[in-house]
Design an enzyme around this catalytic site. Structure first.
Site, PDB file in Angstrom:
ATOM      1  N   GLU B  49       1.175  -1.255   0.094  1.00 25.68           N
ATOM      2  CA  GLU B  49      -0.019  -0.301  -0.429  1.00 25.68           C
ATOM      3  C   GLU B  49       0.762   1.422  -0.262  1.00 25.68           C
ATOM      4  OE1 GLU B  49      -2.810   0.481   2.512  1.00 25.68           O
ATOM      5  OE2 GLU B  49      -4.379  -1.425   2.204  1.00 25.68           O
ATOM      6  N   ASP B  60      -5.400   9.863   9.562  1.00 26.41           N
ATOM      7  CA  ASP B  60      -4.651   9.384   9.741  1.00 26.41           C
ATOM      8  C   ASP B  60      -3.911  10.428  10.903  1.00 26.41           C
ATOM      9  OD1 ASP B  60      -3.217   7.518   8.071  1.00 26.41           O
ATOM     10  OD2 ASP B  60      -4.008   9.617   6.749  1.00 26.41           O
ATOM     11  N   TYR B 175     -10.363  -3.867   3.442  1.00 30.07           N
ATOM     12  CA  TYR B 175      -9.836  -3.134   4.156  1.00 30.07           C
ATOM     13  C   TYR B 175     -10.343  -2.752   5.609  1.00 30.07           C
ATOM     14  CZ  TYR B 175      -5.498  -0.216   6.699  1.00 30.07           C
ATOM     15  OH  TYR B 175      -4.487   0.551   7.753  1.00 30.07           O
TER      16      TYR B 175
END
Lengths: 399, 275
Positions: B49, B60, B175
Site C-alpha cells: 500500500e 490519519d 480493509y
C-alpha cells in the site's frame, strides 16, 4: 416563484456539500443527522433554543443606522445588523447554543471544537460552562500565539485548549485534529463545528442555527423601514454569518446578496483567502466545495489580517449560490478592511471585528455608487476588542 | 485475473496469509521510495500500500501525517507517485501495488486521466479514504473500466446495510479498520475484531485485511488467525522516521521480516495443532 430547499437528503447543494469522510466517521455522522432531523422540527427543542437566544445571548440584535458614516460616504444608507452585541461578542454563539442543546439531548457530556481566531472556541467554552459540559478546544499553535487573550478567556471559562502543531498550525489543522478526537471518542463526545462547512449535516445545521440573523432582519426591516434592503453584505470565511443573513432572503430576488472574502495582500498575490474568487472545486474536511489549492490538489496556506477569514475552504452552500449567480462574492484587502475598521470607530463609536470590517469596507466602496434612498444591510458579525493588539501592532504600538 | 486476486489465490492454496505494509511515497525522500518498495517485497510482503501524500490527512494519526509532511517538503505529487510505481514495475511484475490517499489530489488530476495513467504505471487498486460508497459510484466505474480494484474501508461501527452496500462495490480486498480512531492508535480488542469479522463474512466474499493498531509480532500473529491479511502502516513509518537515512532500508527489512515470520509461524503452529 421558486422555493429554495437545499440541501438534498445527503447534504448536497448542487454538486457541492455531501459526506466525504472515512468510514470510521460515518456512523457518528449518521447518528447526528438522525437526531438533528428529529429535533429540527421538535417544538420543545425550538422553544428552548429561542428562549436561550433571548435570555442568554440577548437577542434580537438591533439594526442600527450608521448615519454619520453613511453621510460621510455620500451614497446609500448603511444599516448594521448588530451581532457584535451578542453575548461573547459575535454571531458564533447562536450556533454553539443550538449545538450544545442538541448535544445534551444526545446524552453527550464532552464537547470539542476547532477555532481560528478563538471566537468559536470562546463561544463553545461559554456554552460548555453554561450547560455543565467538559470542553476541549483545538487551536493551531500559530493561532494560540497570535490570539493569546482568547486562549486565556477559554481557560477562564473552564475549557482545555490544545495547541495543534501539525501542518500549517492554523485553523484547518485544528479542524483535522478535532475530527480525529471525535472519531476516537465518539461515544461521549459532540463535535461543535463553528462554520457552515464540514460533512453533512453540519453545513445545514449551522446554517439553521444562524438563520435567526436573517429572520430577525426581515421583521426589523419591515417594522423600521417599511421594506427590505436593496443589498445584504457579509464577510465570508467559512461563511456562517453570511448564510445566516442571506438564507431567509434567497427566494427574494429583489435583494442582492454580496459575500466579501479576504483578499489579504491582494488577489493577484498568493497571500489571500479569497476561496470563491480564486479557488477551484475540490474535496476537503468532509465536503465538496471551492478550495485554495495548487495544481496537484494540495491545500495551500492562506493569508488574511483577520484570523477568522483565514481558511482555504468555504461553506458548500456559498459555492452553490455563486455558481447559480444568486449571490456575488468579492474581495477586500487587509488595508481596505483596516480603513473601514478605523472609520467605524471614528464615525460611529463602534469597534468592529476585523472579519466584519471586510464587509464594512465593501459597503464603503459600494454605497457612494448608489442613491441616498438605497439601503445596504451589513452584518456586523462581531466586535473588535479581540483585534486591538493586531491593529496596534500594525501601527507600531506596543502595550 | 489481476495481481491482487492472483496473490490471494496463491496464498490461500498454501494456507498462508497476506502481509500488507503501508509506506508514504516520498518519505523520507522520493529517491528512496522505489528501493523501499523492493525491500518490502524482499522481506516477505505480498501487497504494497503506497500512500499518496496529502496536506490534510484527516483520517490519519500523527505518525502518518508526519510522513506526508516529509514527502510534501520534497514536493511529491500524484504524478511523481505514479512514476515511482512505473519504476518499481521495471523490476517487479508480480507484487500488487495499491495506492492509498485522499480524494482531492485525484480530483485535481481528473478521474479519467488518473485512472489511465495509474493503470499504465502498474497500479492494481486504489483506496480513497474520503470517498464513501455513496459519493463515488462514478469513480468506482472509472477504476473498473481501467482494470483496477476499488478498495474500501469498513469499521467497527459500520452498520449491516452499509456492509452490503460496500460489498457490491469493493474489489480486491476489504480493509477492516480494527478500532475506532485514526491510524497508529493503540489498544486493539481482538475479541471485537473476531465478532465483527464473523459478521462481515456473511456478506463479503473477497479477502479481508485488518489494519490500524497492529504494532508488533504478537498483534500480527493474533490478527492473522482471524483475517486474510494484516496491514501495517504506522509501525513501519516509525522505523523510517527514527532511522538515519542510510539505515532505513535495513531497519525496515528487519521489522517486516520479523512480522512475516510471526505470521507464518502462527499458521504452522495452528496447522499442526489441528492435526
Amino acid at each position: 416563484m421558486n422555493v429554495y430547499d437545499l440541501p438534498d437528503k445527503r447534504g448536497h447543494f448542487g454538486p457541492y456539500g455531501g459526506v466525504f469522510v472515512a468510514e470510521t466517521l460515518i456512523s457518528a455522522l449518521d447518528a447526528l443527522r438522525e437526531q438533528y432531523e428529529h429535533y429540527r422540527s421538535d417544538t420543545e427543542f425550538q422553544e428552548e433554543f429561542a428562549y436561550e437566544l433571548k435570555h442568554y445571548v440577548g437577542r434580537p440584535s438591533p439594526i442600527y443606522h450608521a448615519k454619520r458614516w453613511s453621510e460621510q460616504l455620500g451614497g446609500a444608507q448603511i444599516l448594521l445588523k448588530r451581532e457584535d452585541l451578542n453575548h461573547t461578542g459575535a454571531h458564533k454563539v447562536n450556533n454553539t447554543v443550538g449545538q450544545a442543546l442538541l448535544a445534551r439531548r444526545m446524552g453527550k457530556t464532552r464537547i470539542i471544537a476547532e477555532t481560528g481566531a478563538g471566537q468559536h472556541g470562546v463561544a463553545s467554552a461559554t456554552v460548555a460552562a453554561r450547560y455543565g459540559m467538559q470542553c476541549v478546544v483545538y487551536m493551531g499553535a500559530e493561532d494560540v500565539r497570535r490570539q493569546a487573550t482568547n486562549v486565556y478567556r477559554m481557560k477562564l471559562l473552564g475549557a482545555e485548549v490544545i495547541p495543534v502543531e501539525s501542518g500549517s498550525r492554523t485553523l484547518k489543522d485544528a479542524l483535522n485534529e478535532a475530527m480525529r478526537d471525535w472519531v476516537t471518542h465518539v461515544e461521549d463526545t459532540f463535535y461543535i463545528i463553528g462554520t457552515v462547512a464540514g460533512p453533512h449535516p453540519y453545513p445545514m445545521m449551522v446554517r439553521d442555527f444562524q438563520t435567526v440573523i436573517g429572520k430577525e432582519a426581515r421583521i426589523q426591516m419591515l417594522e423600521e423601514y417599511g421594506r427590505q434592503p436593496d443589498a445584504l453584505i457579509a464577510c465570508v470565511g467559512g461563511g456562517s454569518n453570511a448564510i445566516g443573513l442571506f438564507y431567509p432572503y434567497i427566494d427574494d430576488d429583489t435583494v442582492r446578496m454580496i459575500g466579501v472574502e479576504a483578499a489579504g495582500r491582494g488577489l493577484e498575490t498568493n497571500q489571500h483567502a479569497a476561496t470563491l474568487t480564486k479557488g477551484k472545486p475540490g474535496v476537503l474536511h468532509g465536503n465538496r466545495t471551492y478550495l485554495i489549492q495548487d495544481d496537484n490538489g494540495q491545500i495551500i496556506e492562506t493569508h488574511s489580517i483577520s484570523a477568522g477569514l483565514d481558511y482555504p475552504g468555504v461553506g458548500p452552500e456559498h459555492a452553490w449560490l455563486k455558481d447559480i449567480h444568486r449571490a456575488e462574492y468579492v474581495g477586500i484587502t487587509d488595508d481596505e478592511a483596516l480603513e473601514a475598521f478605523h472609520a467605524l470607530c471614528r464615525y460611529e463609536g463602534i469597534m468592529p471585528a476585523l472579519e466584519s470590517s471586510h464587509a464594512l469596507a465593501y459597503a464603503a466602496k459600494y454605497a457612494p455608487m448608489l442613491a441616498k434612498d438605497k439601503l445596504l444591510l451589513v452584518n456586523l458579525s462581531g466586535r473588535g476588542d479581540k483585534d486591538m493588539a493586531t491593529v496596534a501592532q500594525l501601527l507600531g504600538i506596543t502595550f | 485475473m489481476n495481481r491482487i486476486n492472483q496473490i490471494f489465490t496463491a496464498l490461500q492454496a498454501n494456507h498462508r496469509k497476506a502481509l500488507i505494509p503501508f509506506i508514504t511515497a516520498g518519505d523520507p525522500d522520493p529517491e528512496l521510495t522505489v528501493e523501499l518498495m523492493h525491500c518490502l517485497v524482499d522481506a516477505g510482503s505480498d501487497i504494497i500500500e503506497l500512500g499518496v501524500p496529502f496536506s490534510d490527512p484527516m483520517a490519519d494519526g500523527p505518525t502518518i501525517q508526519r510522513s506526508s509532511e516529509r514527502a510534501l517538503k520534497h514536493h511529491v505529487t500524484l504524478s511523481n507517485v505514479l512514476d515511482m510505481v512505473a519504476q518499481f514495475r521495471h523490476k517487479n511484475e508480480h507484487t500488487p501495488v495499491v495506492l492509498m490517499g485522499y480524494a482531492n489530489p485525484v480530483e485535481a488530476m481528473g478521474h479519467a486521466v488518473f485512472a489511465k495513467k495509474a493503470r499504465e504505471a502498474g497500479v492494481d487498486g486504489v483506496l480513497t479514504v474520503d470517498y464513501p460508497p455513496e459519493e463515488c459510484e462514478q469513480w468506482v466505474d472509472c477504476l473498473k473500466q481501467h482494470g483496477m480494484d476499488a478498495i474500501f474501508l469498513l469499521s467497527p461501527t459500520t452498520k449491516p446495510e452499509r456492509i452490503k452496500q460496500v460489498s457490491k462495490l469493493a474489489k480486491g480486498y476489504i480493509y477492516y479498520v480494527s478500532l475506532k480512531g485514526v491510524t497508529g492508535a493503540l489498544h486493539l480488542d481482538l475479541h471485537d475484531v473476531k465478532s465483527m469479522l464473523e459478521k462481515l463474512r456473511q456478506s463479503i466474499s473477497i479477502p479481508i485485511g485488518v489494519g490500524f493498531g497492529i504494532r508488533d509480532e504478537a498483534t500480527a500473529r493474533a490478527v492473522v488467525e482471524l483475517a486474510d491479511a494484516v496491514v501495517i502502516g504506522s509501525r513501519i513509518i516509525e522505523e523510517i522516521e527514527n532511522s538515519p537515512r542510510d539505515e532505513v532500508l535495513n531497519k525496515v527489512k528487519i521489522l517486516v521480516r520479523s512480522l512475516r515470520q510471526a505470521i507464518d509461524e502462527k499458521l504452522i503452529t495452528s496447522q499442526s495443532s489441528a492435526e
